[in-house]
Write an enzyme that holds these catalytic residues in place. Structure first.
Site, PDB file in Angstrom:
ATOM      1  N   ASP A 270       0.872  -1.202   0.276  1.00  0.00           N
ATOM      2  CA  ASP A 270       0.061  -0.044   0.002  1.00  0.00           C
ATOM      3  C   ASP A 270       0.859   1.225   0.027  1.00  0.00           C
ATOM      4  O   ASP A 270       2.189   1.164   0.430  1.00  0.00           O
ATOM      5  CB  ASP A 270      -0.896   0.267   1.217  1.00  0.00           C
ATOM      6  CG  ASP A 270      -2.252   0.956   1.035  1.00  0.00           C
ATOM      7  OD1 ASP A 270      -2.141   1.658   0.183  1.00  0.00           O
ATOM      8  OD2 ASP A 270      -3.063   0.973   1.864  1.00  0.00           O
TER       9      ASP A 270
HETATM   10  C1  NOJ Z   1      -4.033   4.124   0.136  1.00  0.00           C
HETATM   11  C2  NOJ Z   1      -5.146   2.907   0.704  1.00  0.00           C
HETATM   12  O1  NOJ Z   1      -5.023   2.311   1.934  1.00  0.00           O
HETATM   13  C3  NOJ Z   1      -5.576   2.011  -0.440  1.00  0.00           C
HETATM   14  O2  NOJ Z   1      -6.741   1.533  -0.240  1.00  0.00           O
HETATM   15  C4  NOJ Z   1      -5.339   2.595  -1.913  1.00  0.00           C
HETATM   16  O3  NOJ Z   1      -5.593   1.513  -2.808  1.00  0.00           O
HETATM   17  C5  NOJ Z   1      -4.046   3.110  -2.055  1.00  0.00           C
HETATM   18  N1  NOJ Z   1      -3.820   4.133  -0.819  1.00  0.00           N
HETATM   19  C6  NOJ Z   1      -3.674   3.712  -3.523  1.00  0.00           C
HETATM   20  O4  NOJ Z   1      -4.441   4.882  -3.541  1.00  0.00           O
END
Ligand code: NOJ
Length: 716
Positions: A270
């Site tokens: 993430d």
């Molecule tokens: C943070 C988030 O936790 C996740 O769900 C998301 O897909 C990513 N960033 C990318 O934006």
């Protein structure tokens, strides 16, 4: 399933790649918003494997910005034609619950219990997204969550593993289609692996404590289902479990996800979660963070450049083996082959039937809205004189919900618009206020009913949006009270992302429709239900508390030693809390219809089964009769629960094992059938093995977790 020819192609490619090119495949960077020579150069050198398309729209803004097709194609051309090995890029984006046509937020989708419809709508989502050059959607979010203070509860399936499994399958199969290499399919991404929803106190990003027993029985099943449904990618979560961040846990990523569950796609970190290992205190610097992540099983690095900047030295120094690196590259290439990107990397061109997408979204939105209360005021007559109150009546952007990058608020049907479009001669709609001025009070006086549209901003839901208070605001309660004092029925339409504590609002409402953040078609769907064009059919995938202090409160809890299980009303004199009724406001699985149903005649195909037979695939058939005892045709979600009475570990008082959404015409009856087999009757024990334990099981059929129609089964 791996296929030999593809695997050979992958190995051939890997054998030709330089160390730098391999690391490049693991590097995901934000896509540029315009011509960017530095990025183009990196592409030519094979140093970028993926883009996160986060710059082509203004996340969280009201503007919808369409992707720059020419730029995307140019970057694909550089990767495919100007880089040494011509390995295509993969472009991902947070397409969470819709692209242009926005569906209800995921927790609402779970409430529909119509997973075929969810799947169909997600193939519409894929069609819209793929046409904009999106090849990979960062969804489904499968984090089981029991704490509505956590803002991200809106993005997932709620509190139940069975619902999580069904939602996972529907979204993965909807997005990826039968053939992921079709130009109209996109790769799905099961996230956030794992346990993110258990954040302490509902505080986003916080630590979790999850035992193996809880992990396997509650948190893993949805991910297992995603893997079984062929999900191509998985994203690790931000949290730690028992002292180990998931992104540095070889046990969770490699041993459980890749080896035990058999996941053969790739894991992406993430946003900045590799680098964050430094903040979490398990890595001294970015180099150590990169080594820990890669060695644990994080294959692609999202945005923080730790891999591209550090891995070369790490491999040279022997802190990361070339085999480990190759394995990560292999997984990324496998997904690119499966998506057909080597054959067609460019933005595809085809026509879409957006009107059809919108009409399916509207039907799905209506089937997500949970009717919690109705003393007979609903459905409304189309010639009613209605007073429309509350901050959500004219709202559009809010109804799109959080994590919606491309939905255009101007395309949203507001509740006021939805209602007005149905009013017939003699009827009228007045009001639309949030405070009751003399003029509005006068309108109330001659209205047949007040429709009170309340809700929460989408900006207090989603990531980094936890709350300490779930109660309805005083101003909304006052509005309901004043309307009620005029002596007219009050219908509350609740546009919230998360479960809210409705106890104080209740006395002033004759009907309550929990409409969530219902997407582009939300206002039309609300009107469809209020006027009875659609018979409500949704069920809560998550418990609604009376008060914030009750959370976490969830139905699949195990029995306490003193039977102090407030959820099920056990043991009145020894309470879970002294200052609050211990039952939930509305239990899991609950939801009303305009029809009335009766469920009876539960029967089992046999009341005992030998363990060996069960293990060999033997099944018990459970059936019950569903009668529509009203004058309206309607849907009912018939639910099957079990309770393993005595086992070597405590088991939940109720566990959902099946749910059938059945249409029954007025006065008619249907037999609903379920099957119980080894999977349904077994559980993961502390030693991680899965087994069914011999002994007594209670089997329940009903229309919420309070199902009390019971039969007994013995595994002998
Ligand atoms: C943070 C988030 O936790 C996740 O769900 C998301 O897909 C990513 N960033 C990318 O934006």
């Amino acid at each position: 399933m791996k296929d030999r020819i593809t695997e050979e192609k992958i190995e051939r490619l890997i054998s030709q790649m330089t160390l730098r090119e391999k690391i490049g495949q693991l590097n995901m960077v934000p896509s540029p918003s315009g011509e960017d020579e530095a990025v183009f150069e990196m592409l030519r050198r094979g140093e970028i494997g993926a883009f996160i398309m986060s710059n082509t729209a203004h996340a969280y803004s009201e503007d919808s910005v369409s992707a720059d097709e020419a730029l995307i194609n140019k970057m694909h051309r550089i990767a495919a034609e100007e880089s040494r090995l011509g390995i295509p890029l993969i472009c991902g984006r947070d397409v969470i619950h819709g692209h242009y046509t926005v569906l209800p937020i995921p927790i609402a989708l779970a409430a529909s219990f119509d997973f075929d419809a969810v799947r169909e709508c997600y193939s519409d989502v894929a069609r819209e997204a793929a046409r904009d050059g999106i090849q990979w959607a960062f969804t489904p979010m499968l984090d089981l969550a029991r704490d509505p203070r956590w803002g991200r509860i809106i993005e997932g399936p709620g509190e139940d593993p069975y619902v999580g499994e069904k939602l996972a399958e529907a979204v993965v199969k909807g997005l990826q289609g039968d053939d992921p290499s079709s130009e109209q399919s996109v790769a799905a991404c099961a996230k956030h692996y794992i346990g993110y929803g258990a954040a302490e106190g509902g505080r986003d990003y916080h630590k979790t404590e999850i035992t193996d027993y809880t992990l396997r029985n509650f948190y893993l099943p949805a991910f297992r289902s995603a893997v079984d449904s062929g999900v191509l990618t998985v994203m690790n979560s931000f949290n730690e479990i028992g002292g180990q961040p998931t992104g540095s846990s070889r046990y969770l990523l490699t041993e459980v996800l890749k080896q035990e569950l058999g996941f053969d796609g790739f894991v992406v970190s993430d946003w900045f979660s590799v680098q964050q290992l430094v903040n979490q205190g398990v890595a001294e610097d970015e180099a150590q963070a990169a080594a820990l992540s890669l060695n644990a099983g994080v294959d692609m690095d999202m945005s923080d450049r730790c891999y591209i900047d550090r891995l070369e030295a790490l491999v040279t120094e022997g802190r990361v083996s070339e085999e480990a690196l190759d394995e990560a590259v292999r997984r990324v290439l496998r997904v690119k082959f499966r998506l057909g990107l080597f054959e067609h990397p460019y933005v595809p061109v085809y026509r879409q039937d957006r009107a059809a997408h919108m009409s399916r979204a509207r039907a799905l939105s209506a089937s997500c809205m949970v009717l919690l209360k109705n003393n007979g005021v609903l459905p409304l007559k189309k010639n009613s004189r209605l007073a429309l109150l509350g901050s959500m009546a004219n709202e559009k952007a809010t109804l799109l919900g959080m994590w919606c990058l491309d939905g255009n608020p101007n395309h949203v049907i507001s509740i006021a618009e939805g209602i007005k479009s149905k009013i017939e001669e003699g009827g009228a709609v007045n009001g639309c206020g949030t405070d009751l001025s003399d003029e509005q009070l006068m309108h109330l006086q001659w209205s047949d009913a007040a429709v009170l549209c309340i809700g929460e901003s989408r900006y207090v839901t989603g990531e980094a949006a936890s709350l300490t208070t779930l109660e309805i605001s005083d101003s909304d309660i006052l509005l309901a009270k004043k309307a009620k004092e005029r002596g007219i029925p009050v219908v509350a339409v609740m546009c919230f992302g998360r479960p809210r504590a409705t106890e104080e609002l209740e006395p002033y409402c004759d009907a309550i429709l929990y409409a969530w953040h219902g997407g582009t078609a939300a206002g039309g769907a609300v009107a469809d239900i209020l006027f009875g064009d659609v018979n409500p059919s949704a069920k809560l995938p998550v418990t609604l508390p009376r008060k914030t202090g009750q959370v976490p409160i969830y139905y699949n809890v195990s029995s306490s030693g003193r039977f102090v299980n407030g959820y099920y009303g056990e043991r009145e004199h020894e309470q879970n809390y002294l200052d609050c009724d211990c039952t939930p406001m509305y239990p899991f699985g609950f939801g009303l219809s305009y029809s009335r149903f009766e469920i009876s005649d539960i029967s089992l195909s046999q009341d005992s089964i030998p363990y060996e037979k069960l293990k060999d695939g033997g099944k018990i058939k459970v059936s019950a009769k569903l009668r529509n005892i009203s004058e309206r045709d309607g849907w009912e979600v018939v639910q099957l629960y079990i309770r393993d009475r005595v086992a070597s570990m405590t088991r939940p008082i109720r566990e959902l094992k099946g749910a059938e959404k059945v249409w029954v015409e007025a006065g008619d009856a249907k037999t609903v059938e379920f099957e119980l087999g080894f999977k349904e009757l077994g559980f993961y024990k502390g030693d991680k093995s899965f087994d069914v334990e011999k002994g007594k099981f209670e089997v329940y059929v009903g229309n919420s977790c309070y199902a009390d129609l019971k039969a007994e089964l013995r595994v002998i």
